[in-house]
Motif scaffolding. Structure first.
Motif, mmCIF file in Angstrom:
data_model
loop_
_atom_site.group_PDB
_atom_site.id
_atom_site.type_symbol
_atom_site.label_atom_id
_atom_site.label_comp_id
_atom_site.label_asym_id
_atom_site.label_seq_id
_atom_site.Cartn_x
_atom_site.Cartn_y
_atom_site.Cartn_z
ATOM 1 N N ILE A 641 39.787 44.938 27.021
ATOM 2 C CA ILE A 641 40.518 44.861 28.276
ATOM 3 C C ILE A 641 40.003 43.688 29.103
ATOM 4 O O ILE A 641 38.796 43.512 29.270
ATOM 5 C CB ILE A 641 40.374 46.167 29.083
ATOM 6 N N HIS A 642 40.944 42.873 29.615
ATOM 7 C CA HIS A 642 40.615 41.798 30.543
ATOM 8 C C HIS A 642 41.194 42.161 31.900
ATOM 9 O O HIS A 642 42.352 42.551 32.007
ATOM 10 C CB HIS A 642 41.205 40.475 30.066
ATOM 11 N N ALA A 643 40.408 42.021 32.926
ATOM 12 C CA ALA A 643 40.840 42.426 34.265
ATOM 13 C C ALA A 643 41.621 41.311 34.944
ATOM 14 O O ALA A 643 41.220 40.146 34.913
ATOM 15 C CB ALA A 643 39.635 42.796 35.116
ATOM 16 N N GLY A 644 42.738 41.708 35.567
ATOM 17 C CA GLY A 644 43.442 40.782 36.438
ATOM 18 C C GLY A 644 42.672 40.614 37.730
ATOM 19 O O GLY A 644 41.810 41.442 38.065
ATOM 20 N N PRO A 645 42.946 39.574 38.509
ATOM 21 C CA PRO A 645 42.172 39.316 39.734
ATOM 22 C C PRO A 645 42.149 40.490 40.704
ATOM 23 O O PRO A 645 41.109 40.819 41.260
ATOM 24 C CB PRO A 645 42.897 38.105 40.347
ATOM 25 N N ARG A 646 43.286 41.141 40.912
ATOM 26 C CA ARG A 646 43.330 42.238 41.878
ATOM 27 C C ARG A 646 42.603 43.464 41.356
ATOM 28 O O ARG A 646 41.888 44.137 42.101
ATOM 29 C CB ARG A 646 44.776 42.563 42.217
ATOM 30 N N PHE A 647 42.777 43.773 40.076
ATOM 31 C CA PHE A 647 42.083 44.904 39.491
ATOM 32 C C PHE A 647 40.576 44.696 39.556
ATOM 33 O O PHE A 647 39.809 45.626 39.866
ATOM 34 C CB PHE A 647 42.541 45.086 38.044
ATOM 35 N N ALA A 648 40.139 43.472 39.286
ATOM 36 C CA ALA A 648 38.701 43.177 39.331
ATOM 37 C C ALA A 648 38.124 43.380 40.725
ATOM 38 O O ALA A 648 36.962 43.778 40.883
ATOM 39 C CB ALA A 648 38.466 41.740 38.868
ATOM 40 N N SER A 649 38.935 43.160 41.760
ATOM 41 C CA SER A 649 38.443 43.287 43.132
ATOM 42 C C SER A 649 38.178 44.731 43.532
ATOM 43 O O SER A 649 37.435 44.983 44.484
ATOM 44 C CB SER A 649 39.444 42.663 44.110
ATOM 45 N N TYR A 650 38.771 45.686 42.816
ATOM 46 C CA TYR A 650 38.579 47.097 43.132
ATOM 47 C C TYR A 650 37.301 47.658 42.518
ATOM 48 O O TYR A 650 36.877 48.759 42.875
ATOM 49 C CB TYR A 650 39.763 47.928 42.621
ATOM 50 N N LEU A 651 36.705 46.939 41.570
ATOM 51 C CA LEU A 651 35.613 47.495 40.790
ATOM 52 C C LEU A 651 34.315 46.750 41.053
ATOM 53 O O LEU A 651 34.302 45.531 41.222
ATOM 54 C CB LEU A 651 35.942 47.434 39.293
ATOM 55 N N THR A 652 33.217 47.513 41.068
ATOM 56 C CA THR A 652 31.901 46.884 41.179
ATOM 57 C C THR A 652 31.532 46.232 39.861
ATOM 58 O O THR A 652 31.053 45.098 39.816
ATOM 59 C CB THR A 652 30.834 47.929 41.558
ATOM 60 N N PHE A 653 31.743 46.979 38.793
ATOM 61 C CA PHE A 653 31.526 46.444 37.450
ATOM 62 C C PHE A 653 32.857 46.513 36.709
ATOM 63 O O PHE A 653 33.397 47.600 36.508
ATOM 64 C CB PHE A 653 30.461 47.253 36.708
ATOM 65 N N SER A 654 33.384 45.363 36.359
ATOM 66 C CA SER A 654 34.699 45.341 35.723
ATOM 67 C C SER A 654 34.635 44.596 34.404
ATOM 68 O O SER A 654 33.666 43.876 34.134
ATOM 69 C CB SER A 654 35.715 44.663 36.651
ATOM 70 N N PRO A 655 35.653 44.765 33.579
ATOM 71 C CA PRO A 655 35.726 43.968 32.357
ATOM 72 C C PRO A 655 35.810 42.484 32.709
ATOM 73 O O PRO A 655 36.019 42.113 33.859
ATOM 74 C CB PRO A 655 37.020 44.452 31.685
ATOM 75 N N SER A 656 35.646 41.649 31.703
ATOM 76 C CA SER A 656 35.732 40.200 31.936
ATOM 77 C C SER A 656 37.102 39.862 32.508
ATOM 78 O O SER A 656 38.125 40.379 32.060
ATOM 79 C CB SER A 656 35.511 39.447 30.623
ATOM 80 N N GLU A 657 37.098 38.999 33.520
ATOM 81 C CA GLU A 657 38.358 38.637 34.156
ATOM 82 C C GLU A 657 39.169 37.741 33.226
ATOM 83 O O GLU A 657 38.635 36.861 32.563
ATOM 84 C CB GLU A 657 38.095 37.927 35.485
ATOM 85 N N THR A 658 40.476 37.976 33.189
ATOM 86 C CA THR A 658 41.339 37.212 32.288
ATOM 87 C C THR A 658 41.357 35.740 32.673
ATOM 88 O O THR A 658 41.281 35.392 33.852
ATOM 89 C CB THR A 658 42.767 37.778 32.295
ATOM 90 N N ARG A 659 41.438 34.882 31.653
ATOM 91 C CA ARG A 659 41.472 33.442 31.927
ATOM 92 C C ARG A 659 42.821 33.025 32.511
ATOM 93 O O ARG A 659 42.925 32.014 33.179
ATOM 94 C CB ARG A 659 41.189 32.646 30.651
ATOM 95 N N SER A 660 43.855 33.830 32.230
ATOM 96 C CA SER A 660 45.178 33.535 32.763
ATOM 97 C C SER A 660 46.041 34.780 32.673
ATOM 98 O O SER A 660 45.934 35.551 31.713
ATOM 99 C CB SER A 660 45.833 32.395 31.970
ATOM 100 N N LEU A 661 46.899 34.968 33.651
ATOM 101 C CA LEU A 661 47.844 36.084 33.617
ATOM 102 C C LEU A 661 49.047 35.774 32.729
ATOM 103 O O LEU A 661 49.939 36.600 32.599
ATOM 104 C CB LEU A 661 48.313 36.411 35.038
ATOM 105 N N ARG A 662 49.063 34.575 32.131
ATOM 106 C CA ARG A 662 50.132 34.181 31.207
ATOM 107 C C ARG A 662 49.614 34.106 29.770
ATOM 108 O O ARG A 662 50.045 33.278 28.990
ATOM 109 C CB ARG A 662 50.710 32.826 31.608
ATOM 110 N N THR A 663 48.724 34.970 29.394
ATOM 111 C CA THR A 663 48.099 34.910 28.076
ATOM 112 C C THR A 663 48.809 35.812 27.075
ATOM 113 O O THR A 663 49.053 36.993 27.353
ATOM 114 C CB THR A 663 46.614 35.316 28.159
#
Length: 792
Positions: A641-663
């Motif tokens: 799982i790769h976290a989108g920017p908004r999802f990552a902002s909700y979590l203290t520890f999140s999966p690696s953030e996606t390099r692009s939302l167009r992947t």
């Protein structure tokens, strides 16, 4: 042009091989030092085998990119302006830039140029006019100038006056690219006298060693006088630089000679005639098939002299390309395109391929396609059913060939898991293909000639719009051998001829499947309507067949599709560049449906273009049991799982953030992002999606209908897996691909997407004048019942 003598071929490979085996036999039981020496010699032998020894020219265009030493010959028509008054500075600047670029790549570049006479004629003409004007003004005592005539200029004087200026121009242009040049003037004696030829060779070798571009020209200031009347007013007289360039290329062991003139290349008949055809590749044995026309507007060599010189250079081990150096659309990259192996001009080769060229295949397909479209529906159905039978009857042969491809792909280790999965065929896949082909066969009944509308335009004037084949299809696919029978069947059903270009990864499987397709087509004598393109041409070259190919359909990676879309020259492309599919989990989604649909969309076949790549979750689902179950399911299926920017902002520890939302991952990976509403999900998909397939999971019908209506994708689903986006699952039997375009066909493209229309008007002496203000007739435009047109 004087007689050109052949040169002996040189090779060191056989010597290296003999040395190796001799040493091997003597040193097998000797010291480690001798074994080390053997290894070194073996390495040298391999290098020599891989290197092209001068004496054997390149056999294929694609090999030209390996050319190290290149001679560029600039004809008079290239160097001079169209009005023949001076030099074509823009063209020369483009040519200089390309030569400098290749020189800076580490290649050894030489230029054989014309133009001294042209430049000198311009300078002398200016001086004469100025001198006469001054004398006339002094003689008359006023500023009224009478018409002054310019005498016919002697070519050698023009050359003497123009050579220094021409060289100064080259020097200034090359200086812009930090490239140094040197002038070399030659005559025939410099090649016929052994001592002078060796001196010339030594000079040029030293210049090349110092990374200097030699600019060579005949010494026109001392050549014999021209023949009577050959230096007429406005015509530039030069000596034949074609033979000079050929002699120089062979003498210097050049890998490639590029001859630029004012025509696209060599034609089988004089350019401009109705039946003239540009020859892509010319072989020495084809000379009798050429009819030469008149010579260029300038120069004295002509195409016949160019061909003779080219064949002599080819015999001496130098590859040759004759191309147009005056076309403003291609001048800026003609030389670099040739070196890159692109189809530019005429390529001279000593090796004639066993099979037809791709142009010949396209012409044959075009002809057989018309025969195919004229077959009765039951005849086309017979062909497809026979192909379906062959897929099961010859199953073992197909699987054996596919096993070879799989083993080679695995051992090479270059294909990602997604492509390996597409490459693999199984008995179940073949059975599914056979069933799908039979569905296509049934649909073939009413494909061609189906009446879409009938209109009574006026009394006894009826109009019909009917379905017709598109023409010739070019389908390019990578490691997808199952595409071949599917596309073949759809082409047959729709009456289209098809050229198939498969990936080398599936070469053995494609060969067997193509043989089966042609065996089925032979039932009704249209074997060549489906052809496999197996030439060495790049995909970009195939995309230039705009006069023979009517539609290109790419099946493969997003990079392949983008390359084709960029390379095509006026041919429509039907396909999608990426499959970035979304699944949106709404606040009112059912837990059971969410787990089933998300798992199937991502994990059933992650390599497919209709697999989920981004999971959108309504914000209210976070920190609920449903969210935990989604995450647990994805982890149990080993989905990264790769976290989108908004999802990552909700979590203290999140999966690696996606390099692009167009992947488009194409594997067991996906992006997870959070949205606040259905509308926000729609906006997100419109911004980051690829218009392929998108899903909403919800129990709220109003929300679902809003999603289905607002979202502008080729396929939009409610409470169903994205994996349903498929021609077979839609009942089309198969598909040639999924289109995300907004014209013609969209979504899974089956039989209907391969048909076009034409209008048929049946009248009784009607004319448009009958319907004018003074006419006696009026338009009715009444719709008539639609029925199948009688094709008999």
């Amino acid at each position: 042009m004087k007689e050109l003598h052949s040169v002996p071929l040189r090779s060191t490979t056989s010597v290296s091989v003999c040395m190796f085996f001799h040493l091997f036999s003597d040193a097998y039981v000797k010291s480690c030092y001798s074994l080390l020496l053997i290894v070194i010699l073996l390495f040298v032998m391999i290098i020599s085998l891989q290197s092209r020894v001068h004496g054997s020219s390149f056999a294929h265009r694609g090999e030209l990119r390996h050319a190290k030493r290149i001679v560029v010959k600039l004809g008079s028509a290239v160097v001079t302006r169209g009005d023949e008054c001076g030099l074509a500075l823009g063209r020369l600047a483009s040519i200089v830039e390309q030569v400098a670029v290749l020189q800076n790549q580490g290649r050894e570049m030489m230029i054989v140029t014309s133009g001294a006479v042209a430049f000198g004629k311009q300078r002398l003409r200016h001086e004469i006019l100025l001198s006469q004007s001054v004398r006339q003004a002094l003689h008359s005592g006023n500023n009224q100038l009478k018409d002054v005539s310019v005498p016919v200029l002697e070519a050698r004087a023009c050359a003497a006056a123009g050579q220094s200026g021409l060289m100064a121009l080259y020097e200034a242009m090359f200086t812009q690219y930090s490239t140094c040049t040197a002038q070399v003037l030659v005559t025939n004696l410099d090649f016929h006298d052994d001592e002078k030829r060796q001196n010339l060779n030594s000079t040029l070798q030293e210049l090349l060693r110092m990374n200097i571009v030699p600019i060579i020209n005949t010494n026109d200031a001392v050549v014999p006088p021209p023949e009577p009347d050959s230096d007429l007013q406005g015509i530039i007289s030069i000596k034949d630089n074609d033979s000079l360039a050929a002699r120089l290329a062979v003498e210097m062991k050049a890998d490639l000679l590029i001859t630029l003139s004012d025509v696209e290349g060599l034609y089988n008949n004089p350019p401009g005639t109705d039946d003239a055809k540009l020859i892509d590749t010319f072989y020495p044995g084809d000379q009798q098939s050429i009819t030469y026309g008149t010579k260029s507007r300038v120069g004295i060599g002509g195409m016949e002299a160019k061909v003779k010189a080219a064949l002599w250079a080819l015999q001496g081990g130098t590859s040759v390309v004759i191309a147009n150096g005056t076309n403003p659309k291609v001048t800026g990259h003609v030389i670099t395109d040739i070196v890159e192996g692109k189809k530019v001009g005429t390529f001279f080769s000593e090796i004639k391929p066993a099979g037809p060229s791709v142009e010949e295949q396209a012409e044959l397909a075009q002809s057989l396609g018309r025969v195919l479209s004229s077959l009765q529906p039951d005849q086309r159905r017979d062909i497809i059913c026979r192909l379906a039978e062959l897929l099961t009857e010859r199953k073992e042969e197909i699987l054996a060939a596919n096993k070879m491809d799989m083993e080679m792909a695995v051992s090479a280790g270059v294909l990602p898991p997604a492509m390996l999965s597409r490459l693999s065929l199984t008995p179940a896949k073949l059975n599914g293909l056979s069933i799908g082909l039979r569905q296509i066969a049934m649909a073939a009944q009413d494909s061609i000639g189906r009446v879409l509308r009938r209109t009574m335009v006026a009394n006894n004037l009826q109009l019909e719009q009917i379905t017709v084949p598109i023409g010739v299809l070019l389908v390019i696919f990578e490691a997808r051998p199952d595409c071949l029978p599917q596309v073949s069947a759809l082409a047959i059903a729709s009456g289209n001829a098809v050229l198939l270009k498969g990936g080398k990864e599936a070469a053995n499987t494609n060969r067997v499947l193509h043989q089966l397709a042609q065996e089925a087509l032979s039932v009704h004598g249209v074997r060549e309507a489906v052809q496999m393109v197996s030439t060495r041409e790049d995909v970009a070259d195939l995309c230039r067949l705009d006069k023979m190919v009517d539609l290109i359909i790419p099946r493969g990676s997003s990079q392949l599709v983008r390359d084709i879309q960029r390379a095509t020259k006026g041919i429509p492309v039907l396909g999608h560049s990426e499959g970035i599919c979304h699944v949106y989990v709404d606040a009112d989604a059912s837990i059971d449906k969410v787990i089933k649909i998300v798992r199937d969309s991502k994990c059933d076949y992650p390599a497919a273009c209709n697999a989920m790549e981004t999971l959108l979750i309504h914000r209210s689902i976070l920190k609920t049991p449903l969210f935990d179950q989604i995450i647990d399911m994805l982890r149990s299926e080993q989905v990264k799982i790769h976290a989108g920017p908004r999802f990552a902002s909700y979590l203290t520890f999140s999966p690696s953030e996606t390099r692009s939302l167009r992947t488009e991952f194409g594997e067991l990976e996906c992006c997870l992002e959070v949205v606040d509403s259905m509308q926000e999900a729609v906006d997100h998909i419109h911004k980051y999606g690829s218009s392929h397939t998108d899903v909403i999971i919800t129990e709220n019908q109003e929300t679902a209908e809003g999603f289905l209506q607002q979202l502008d994708s080729a396929c939009v689903f409610w409470n169903a897996s994205s994996r349903f986006a498929d021609g077979y699952r839609f009942g089309l039997g198969a598909e040639v691909g999924i289109s995300t375009a907004r014209i013609h066909a969209r979504g899974p493209v089956g039989l209907e997407g391969l048909l076009s229309t034409k209008w048929i008007l049946r009248g009784d002496g009607h004319t448009v004048a009958d319907f004018s203000e003074q006419g006696v007739m009026e338009y009715i435009h009444e719709n008539l019942p639609v029925g199948q047109r009688d094709r008999n």
